[in-house]
Every structure is written in structure tokens, then in C-alpha cells.
Design an enzyme around this catalytic site. Structure first.
Site, PDB file in Angstrom:
ATOM      1  N   ASN A   8       0.911  -1.296  -0.128  1.00 32.68           N
ATOM      2  CA  ASN A   8      -0.034  -0.100   0.029  1.00 32.68           C
ATOM      3  C   ASN A   8       1.044   1.099   0.156  1.00 32.68           C
ATOM      4  O   ASN A   8       1.496   1.677   1.161  1.00 32.68           O
ATOM      5  CB  ASN A   8      -1.033   0.251   1.256  1.00 32.68           C
ATOM      6  CG  ASN A   8      -1.859   1.172   1.366  1.00 32.68           C
ATOM      7  OD1 ASN A   8      -1.678   2.098   0.445  1.00 32.68           O
ATOM      8  ND2 ASN A   8      -2.768   1.152   2.400  1.00 32.68           N
ATOM      9  N   LYS A  15       3.701   1.048   2.841  1.00 30.03           N
ATOM     10  CA  LYS A  15       3.227  -0.033   3.653  1.00 30.03           C
ATOM     11  C   LYS A  15       3.288  -1.416   3.255  1.00 30.03           C
ATOM     12  O   LYS A  15       2.864  -1.520   2.042  1.00 30.03           O
ATOM     13  CB  LYS A  15       1.818   0.248   4.508  1.00 30.03           C
ATOM     14  CG  LYS A  15       1.875   1.785   5.270  1.00 30.03           C
ATOM     15  CD  LYS A  15       0.520   1.960   5.863  1.00 30.03           C
ATOM     16  CE  LYS A  15       0.414   3.288   6.436  1.00 30.03           C
ATOM     17  NZ  LYS A  15      -0.892   3.895   6.417  1.00 30.03           N
ATOM     18  N   ARG A  92      -2.706  -2.226  -3.354  1.00 30.12           N
ATOM     19  CA  ARG A  92      -3.788  -1.275  -3.123  1.00 30.12           C
ATOM     20  C   ARG A  92      -3.675  -0.056  -4.346  1.00 30.12           C
ATOM     21  O   ARG A  92      -2.652   0.352  -4.432  1.00 30.12           O
ATOM     22  CB  ARG A  92      -3.907  -0.560  -1.817  1.00 30.12           C
ATOM     23  CG  ARG A  92      -5.055   0.139  -1.680  1.00 30.12           C
ATOM     24  CD  ARG A  92      -4.942   1.121  -0.451  1.00 30.12           C
ATOM     25  NE  ARG A  92      -6.239   1.848  -0.217  1.00 30.12           N
ATOM     26  CZ  ARG A  92      -6.550   2.705   0.481  1.00 30.12           C
ATOM     27  NH1 ARG A  92      -5.599   2.998   1.569  1.00 30.12           N
ATOM     28  NH2 ARG A  92      -7.519   3.242   0.784  1.00 30.12           N
ATOM     29  N   HIS A 180     -12.701   3.742  -0.690  1.00 30.95           N
ATOM     30  CA  HIS A 180     -12.722   2.904   0.310  1.00 30.95           C
ATOM     31  C   HIS A 180     -13.171   1.639   0.270  1.00 30.95           C
ATOM     32  O   HIS A 180     -13.841   0.994   1.270  1.00 30.95           O
ATOM     33  CB  HIS A 180     -13.238   3.501   1.606  1.00 30.95           C
ATOM     34  CG  HIS A 180     -12.597   4.616   2.231  1.00 30.95           C
ATOM     35  ND1 HIS A 180     -13.086   5.999   2.521  1.00 30.95           N
ATOM     36  CD2 HIS A 180     -11.121   4.978   2.454  1.00 30.95           C
ATOM     37  CE1 HIS A 180     -12.009   6.763   2.866  1.00 30.95           C
ATOM     38  NE2 HIS A 180     -10.987   6.519   2.873  1.00 30.95           N
ATOM     39  N   GLY A 211      -8.722   9.907   6.023  1.00 29.54           N
ATOM     40  CA  GLY A 211      -9.627  10.073   4.890  1.00 29.54           C
ATOM     41  C   GLY A 211     -11.042   9.383   5.466  1.00 29.54           C
ATOM     42  O   GLY A 211     -10.919   8.246   6.114  1.00 29.54           O
ATOM     43  N   ARG A 240      -9.181  17.365   3.864  1.00 26.19           N
ATOM     44  CA  ARG A 240     -10.238  17.526   2.684  1.00 26.19           C
ATOM     45  C   ARG A 240     -11.393  17.991   3.247  1.00 26.19           C
ATOM     46  O   ARG A 240     -12.121  17.663   4.195  1.00 26.19           O
ATOM     47  CB  ARG A 240     -10.342  16.254   2.038  1.00 26.19           C
ATOM     48  CG  ARG A 240      -9.094  15.797   1.365  1.00 26.19           C
ATOM     49  CD  ARG A 240      -9.185  14.419   0.746  1.00 26.19           C
ATOM     50  NE  ARG A 240      -8.306  13.092   1.644  1.00 26.19           N
ATOM     51  CZ  ARG A 240      -8.497  12.111   1.432  1.00 26.19           C
ATOM     52  NH1 ARG A 240      -9.494  11.710   0.503  1.00 26.19           N
ATOM     53  NH2 ARG A 240      -7.681  11.253   1.968  1.00 26.19           N
ATOM     54  N   ASP A 282      -5.492  16.030  13.070  1.00 27.15           N
ATOM     55  CA  ASP A 282      -5.729  14.736  14.003  1.00 27.15           C
ATOM     56  C   ASP A 282      -6.901  14.622  14.889  1.00 27.15           C
ATOM     57  O   ASP A 282      -6.916  15.574  15.682  1.00 27.15           O
ATOM     58  CB  ASP A 282      -4.125  14.665  14.518  1.00 27.15           C
ATOM     59  CG  ASP A 282      -4.272  12.901  15.096  1.00 27.15           C
ATOM     60  OD1 ASP A 282      -4.954  12.541  15.980  1.00 27.15           O
ATOM     61  OD2 ASP A 282      -3.582  12.362  14.853  1.00 27.15           O
ATOM     62  N   GLY A 327      -9.639   4.572  11.868  1.00 24.45           N
ATOM     63  CA  GLY A 327      -9.050   5.185  13.147  1.00 24.45           C
ATOM     64  C   GLY A 327      -9.847   5.524  13.943  1.00 24.45           C
ATOM     65  O   GLY A 327      -9.902   5.383  15.207  1.00 24.45           O
ATOM     66  N   ILE A 328     -10.675   6.688  13.623  1.00 26.29           N
ATOM     67  CA  ILE A 328     -11.742   7.305  14.571  1.00 26.29           C
ATOM     68  C   ILE A 328     -12.792   6.387  15.026  1.00 26.29           C
ATOM     69  O   ILE A 328     -13.388   6.161  16.019  1.00 26.29           O
ATOM     70  CB  ILE A 328     -12.207   8.671  14.131  1.00 26.29           C
ATOM     71  CG1 ILE A 328     -11.115   9.439  13.663  1.00 26.29           C
ATOM     72  CG2 ILE A 328     -13.348   9.314  14.683  1.00 26.29           C
ATOM     73  CD1 ILE A 328     -11.663  10.899  12.560  1.00 26.29           C
ATOM     74  N   GLU A 330     -12.881   3.053  14.844  1.00 23.72           N
ATOM     75  CA  GLU A 330     -12.694   1.910  15.680  1.00 23.72           C
ATOM     76  C   GLU A 330     -12.295   2.265  17.101  1.00 23.72           C
ATOM     77  O   GLU A 330     -12.503   1.660  18.145  1.00 23.72           O
ATOM     78  CB  GLU A 330     -11.543   0.978  15.141  1.00 23.72           C
ATOM     79  CG  GLU A 330     -11.944   0.487  14.035  1.00 23.72           C
ATOM     80  CD  GLU A 330     -10.790   0.089  13.267  1.00 23.72           C
ATOM     81  OE1 GLU A 330      -9.684  -0.165  13.765  1.00 23.72           O
ATOM     82  OE2 GLU A 330     -10.855  -0.153  11.958  1.00 23.72           O
ATOM     83  N   GLU A 378      -8.039  -3.827   5.341  1.00 22.66           N
ATOM     84  CA  GLU A 378      -7.834  -3.674   3.836  1.00 22.66           C
ATOM     85  C   GLU A 378      -6.834  -4.686   3.292  1.00 22.66           C
ATOM     86  O   GLU A 378      -7.023  -5.156   2.130  1.00 22.66           O
ATOM     87  CB  GLU A 378      -7.594  -2.359   3.212  1.00 22.66           C
ATOM     88  CG  GLU A 378      -9.011  -1.464   3.454  1.00 22.66           C
ATOM     89  CD  GLU A 378      -8.366   0.189   3.921  1.00 22.66           C
ATOM     90  OE1 GLU A 378      -7.775   0.219   4.823  1.00 22.66           O
ATOM     91  OE2 GLU A 378      -8.826   1.010   3.178  1.00 22.66           O
TER      92      GLU A 378
HETATM   93  P1  ADP Z   1      -5.850   6.544   7.516  1.00 18.13           P
HETATM   94  O1  ADP Z   1      -7.313   7.141   6.510  1.00 18.13           O
HETATM   95  O2  ADP Z   1      -4.477   7.200   7.258  1.00 18.13           O
HETATM   96  O3  ADP Z   1      -5.702   5.103   7.340  1.00 18.13           O
HETATM   97  P2  ADP Z   1      -6.595   6.072  10.100  1.00 18.13           P
HETATM   98  O4  ADP Z   1      -7.837   5.158   9.717  1.00 18.13           O
HETATM   99  O5  ADP Z   1      -5.462   5.559  10.779  1.00 18.13           O
HETATM  100  O6  ADP Z   1      -6.263   6.816   8.982  1.00 18.13           O
HETATM  101  O7  ADP Z   1      -7.358   7.224  11.046  1.00 18.13           O
HETATM  102  C1  ADP Z   1      -6.425   8.093  11.444  1.00 18.13           C
HETATM  103  C2  ADP Z   1      -7.326   9.216  12.270  1.00 18.13           C
HETATM  104  O8  ADP Z   1      -7.981   8.350  13.424  1.00 18.13           O
HETATM  105  C3  ADP Z   1      -6.625  10.426  13.020  1.00 18.13           C
HETATM  106  O9  ADP Z   1      -7.594  11.332  12.958  1.00 18.13           O
HETATM  107  C4  ADP Z   1      -6.582   9.791  14.467  1.00 18.13           C
HETATM  108  O10 ADP Z   1      -6.567  10.876  15.228  1.00 18.13           O
HETATM  109  C5  ADP Z   1      -7.888   9.126  14.555  1.00 18.13           C
HETATM  110  N1  ADP Z   1      -7.781   8.351  15.868  1.00 18.13           N
HETATM  111  C6  ADP Z   1      -7.024   7.262  16.120  1.00 18.13           C
HETATM  112  N2  ADP Z   1      -7.156   6.614  17.214  1.00 18.13           N
HETATM  113  C7  ADP Z   1      -7.798   7.588  17.729  1.00 18.13           C
HETATM  114  C8  ADP Z   1      -8.604   7.798  18.981  1.00 18.13           C
HETATM  115  N3  ADP Z   1      -8.457   6.783  20.271  1.00 18.13           N
HETATM  116  N4  ADP Z   1      -9.485   8.763  19.368  1.00 18.13           N
HETATM  117  C9  ADP Z   1      -9.591   9.532  18.517  1.00 18.13           C
HETATM  118  N5  ADP Z   1      -9.281   9.471  17.214  1.00 18.13           N
HETATM  119  C10 ADP Z   1      -8.503   8.597  16.838  1.00 18.13           C
END
Ligand code: ADP
Length: 404
Positions: A8, A15, A92, A180, A211, A240, A282, A327-328, A330, A378
Site C-alpha cells: 500500500n 506500507k 492497493r 474505500h 480519509g 479535505r 488529527d 481510526g476514529i 474504531e 484492507e
Molecule cells: P488513514 O486514513 O490514514 O488510514 P486511520 O484510519 O489510521 O487513517 O485514522 C486516523 C485518524 O484516526 C486520525 O484522525 C486519528 O486521530 C484518529 N484516531 C485514532 N485513534 C483515535 C482515538 N483513540 N480517538 C480519536 N481519534 C483517533
């Protein structure tokens, strides 16, 4: 041991993961690694299947100046130090354009076609294609498979696929592709294991990472997405803006004198949570910041998720399950709770302690719609597609032809 390498590649990082092929086509993740800081402070880091560190080394900037160089360094590490020679590589690739509704075995012709979509995903596609070319040149007989973020959405009804512009432009490829897709495809599969009673129904999946997008899934298939022609549309994201009146773009060009590349940079890198807050892209930083603009950016993010959920419910004509991922989605119980509040009109309630524990099912006992948290994967999806294509008799013939 037969292995599959999954790649990726982004603008500043590559990655990669190694999966071993076990009996009956099962895949086992063995290595998770990345080279980041490409062109600035290159660093290779990798962990084994239990998270045990396998490598952490810095490189001089000139040793890893670009993505192809990073691919070569990662490949040499796997081959020369670990004696891993994958039987295939899965990549990817963000954009499959109108042509690709499924993963595809790569050859020079495929690469040529995928290059046409660089302008549709300028920040991703060139970097996705770079390691493909490197491997194609250095290991021409090693099977490579491209897996697309757009493919899962290619079955959309014309109503969801069109913009209200003349047909000729649709024929040229100006369509609502959606992205996605590898994440949504994985979640749709997992949901049928986690909650088989609702997986065949009407489901919204919220992929909330840096994203972010949402997908309406009916009977396991994507029917609508918040993203469209490019990955700029829909929800507000890390950098974005998401949905934006095209008139804003015209204004930036006509009144602010911005060039096309300035506007492009602006829309991909300076808007969203970062632009709104002036603090960070972030979510974690925004949640701990005392700056009122950071709080506003979080409010805005939550509001737009709720708004787009309404649109997707209309596309589905109802809702049988809601899934949070990425990320957010989960990790942030707070954001999930705030989004759930926005879905109260649909009869959604959360179980506060299940939500705080990032449990798999987080809806309250009285919730009309079950709500789930499902970590996305993914890379596993890419490895599975790669293996499936490799086992396909047609692919076997193509491989034989290439070798002979
Ligand atoms: P990418 O699109 O780069 O794969 P991710 O799925 O890793 O992104 O998500 C990154 C986002 O998830 C960031 O905004 C990060 O702050 C947020 N994030 C990760 N852990 C937490 C958490 N415990 N609480 C709030 N936001 C989180």
C-alpha cells in the site's frame, strides 16, 4: 512456505504486509512493515505476527529518495535477510476508473490503463503505480494483482453513478465512483460473520479515518457512497473539505487568482479538520485541544456524518445496521456517542459501557438499529483477492504464457 506480499504505497510511505498461505487457502499475517519518511527521514520498521519488533532502521535520505527506492529496500530486506520470496504481490490501487470492477492481474497494458486515472486521484494513484512498475521491471514473471478502492462501488445503479451533466461526460469517465471499497468489502464480509441476521439487510458503514467516507450497503453490495468522482467529496476529513459547492472552486480561481495546482493542493491538504481548526488534522489532538476552533471542527465532523447518514438512509429506504470502522470509528467512543446522538431519530441508542470498551456491538438493548464497531482490514482483503486470482485457472494459463 508460500507467501503473498501486500503493498500500500503513498506519497511518503510504503506500507507492506506478508501473509503466509495456509491449508485451504487460509491466510495468516506474518509481517507488518512500512518505510516512511521517504525523501526526508527514511525509516524501515516492521513487526512480526505477535507485534514483536523485527526491524527499525534509519536510512540516509539519498538511499530512499522515492517510492521505487523504498520498494527496493523493503524487497531486499524481505528477500536477502528473511529469505521471503512471495509467490505474488497484491497492490492497493485507489482508482480503477470505469474499466475495473474487480481485481486484475497486472501487465504493462494494465499499468498503461491505470496511468490514465492519475488525474482522478493525483495524490494516490502515481504512488500506487510506482512500486508496480518497479516490480514489473525487476521481476517480470512475478504475478502482481491490482485491487481497487473503486471496484466495490462499480455495481451502483445509474442513478447513483451519474452526475447531472451531459451523458458524453459520463461516457468519458466523469462519474460518482466512490472509494474505500476494499474496507467496505471487508466489513460487509465480517458483518456476515458478526451479525448474519442483519448482514443481508440495509447497512451503513462509516469509514472514519484521516480519509473518511460512508457507504450504503444492501444485501452485501454497495448502492451509494458519500464519495464521488474523486476522494474529495462527502464528509469533512483530516485535510479535505468534503462536500463543497463547485462554485467555491470557481471563486478561488476567478477571485483569488489561484492556479489549478494551488487549488488542488488546497483542497487535498489544507481544508477539513485542519483548515477549520487551524490546530491539527488529527482527531485525537482536536479532542484534547482547548482551542474553540478545534471544538468547532469536531462538532462539524459529527454534524456532517449525521447529515450524510440521512442521505444514505434515503438511498437504502431504511436501516437495519450501522457500522463504525477505521481510526476514529474504531477508537473514539466519544465521537461514536456523538454521532449516535445524531441518529436518535432513527431509533439508535448506545450501550455506554460497551461503547467505552470498543465492543463489537455497542447499541443499547432498546436500539431499533444495531450498531457495531468492526476493525477494518484492507490488507487481508487484498491478500485474499490476490490469492483468489492466482488460483484462477485462467490466471494460471496467463502465467504459463508469460514464463514460456
Ligand atoms: P488513514 O486514513 O490514514 O488510514 P486511520 O484510519 O489510521 O487513517 O485514522 C486516523 C485518524 O484516526 C486520525 O484522525 C486519528 O486521530 C484518529 N484516531 C485514532 N485513534 C483515535 C482515538 N483513540 N480517538 C480519536 N481519534 C483517533
Amino acid at each position: 512456505m508460500d507467501t503473498i506480499l501486500v503493498v500500500n504505497a503513498g506519497s511518503s510511505s510504503v506500507k507492506f504486509q506478508i501473509f503466509s498461505v495456509e491449508g485451504e487457502g487460509n491466510l495468516q499475517r506474518r509481517i507488518k512493515g512500512q518505510i516512511d519518511g521517504i525523501g526526508s527521514r527514511p525509516r524501515l520498521r516492521a513487526n512480526g505476527q505477535n507485534g514483536d519488533p523485527m526491524a527499525d532502521r534509519a536510512y540516509p535520505i539519498e538511499a530512499v529518495a522515492d517510492v521505487p527506492a523504498a520498494m527496493s529496500v523493503a524487497g531486499a530486506w524481505l528477500r536477502d535477510e528473511l529469505n521471503i520470496n512471495p509467490i505474488a504481490v497484491g497492490h492497493r490501487v485507489v482508482h480503477g476508473g470505469p474499466d475495473y470492477a474487480n481485481p486484475v492481474l497486472i501487465d504493462h497494458g494494465v499499468v498503461g490503463r491505470l496511468e490514465r486515472y492519475v488525474s482522478l486521484a493525483p495524490l494516490h494513484q502515481p504512488h500506487n503505480l510506482a512500486p508496480i512498475r518497479t516490480i514489473l521491471n525487476n521481476f517480470p514473471t512475478l504475478p502482481q494483482v491490482a485491487c481497487f478502492d473503486t471496484a466495490f462501488h462499480r455495481d451502483h445503479d445509474a442513478l447513483a453513478d451519474y452526475y447531472a451533466i451531459p451523458h458524453q461526460l459520463h461516457a468519458e469517465g466523469i462519474r460518482r465512483y466512490g472509494f474505500h471499497g476494499l474496507s467496505y468489502e471487508y466489513i460487509a464480509k465480517r458483518l456476515s460473520q458478526v451479525a448474519s441476521n442483519v448482514a443481508g439487510g440495509r447497512v451503513i458503514v462509516a469509514h472514519l479515518g484521516s480519509g473518511a467516507s460512508m457507504c450504503a450497503i444492501k444485501n452485501g453490495k454497495s448502492v451509494e457512497s458519500t464519495m464521488g468522482f474523486t476522494a474529495l467529496d462527502g464528509l469533512a476529513m483530516g485535510t479535505r473539505a468534503g462536500q463543497l459547492d463547485p462554485g467555491v472552486v470557481l471563486y478561488l480561481i476567478a477571485e483569488k487568482g489561484m492556479s489549478v495546482s494551488k487549488v488542488q493542493d488546497f483542497l487535498y491538504r489544507d481544508c477539513g479538520l485542519k483548515g477549520l481548526s487551524g490546530v491539527s488534522n488529527d482527531m485525537r489532538e482536536l479532542q484534547t485541544s482547548g482551542d474553540p476552533r478545534a471544538a468547532f471542527a469536531v462538532d462539524y465532523f459529527v454534524y456532517r456524518v449525521g447529515l450524510h447518514a440521512g442521505m444514505l438512509v434515503a438511498a437504502l429506504q431504511g436501516l437495519d445496521a450501522f457500522v463504525f470502522t477505521a481510526g476514529i470509528g474504531e477508537n473514539s467512543a466519544t465521537i461514536r456517542a456523538r454521532i449516535a446522538e445524531r441518529l436518535t431519530w432513527l431509533g439508535v441508542t448506545l450501550d455506554a459501557s460497551a461503547n467505552a470498551a470498543n465492543a463489537s456491538k455497542i447499541s443499547g438493548a432498546d436500539s431499533r438499529v444495531p450498531v457495531f464497531v468492526i476493525p477494518t482490514d484492507e490488507e487481508l482483503m487484498i491478500a485474499q483477492h490476490t490469492l483468489t486470482l492466482l488460483m484462477n485457472p485462467k490466471t494460471q494459463n496467463q502465467k504459463r504464457e508469460r514464463v514460456s
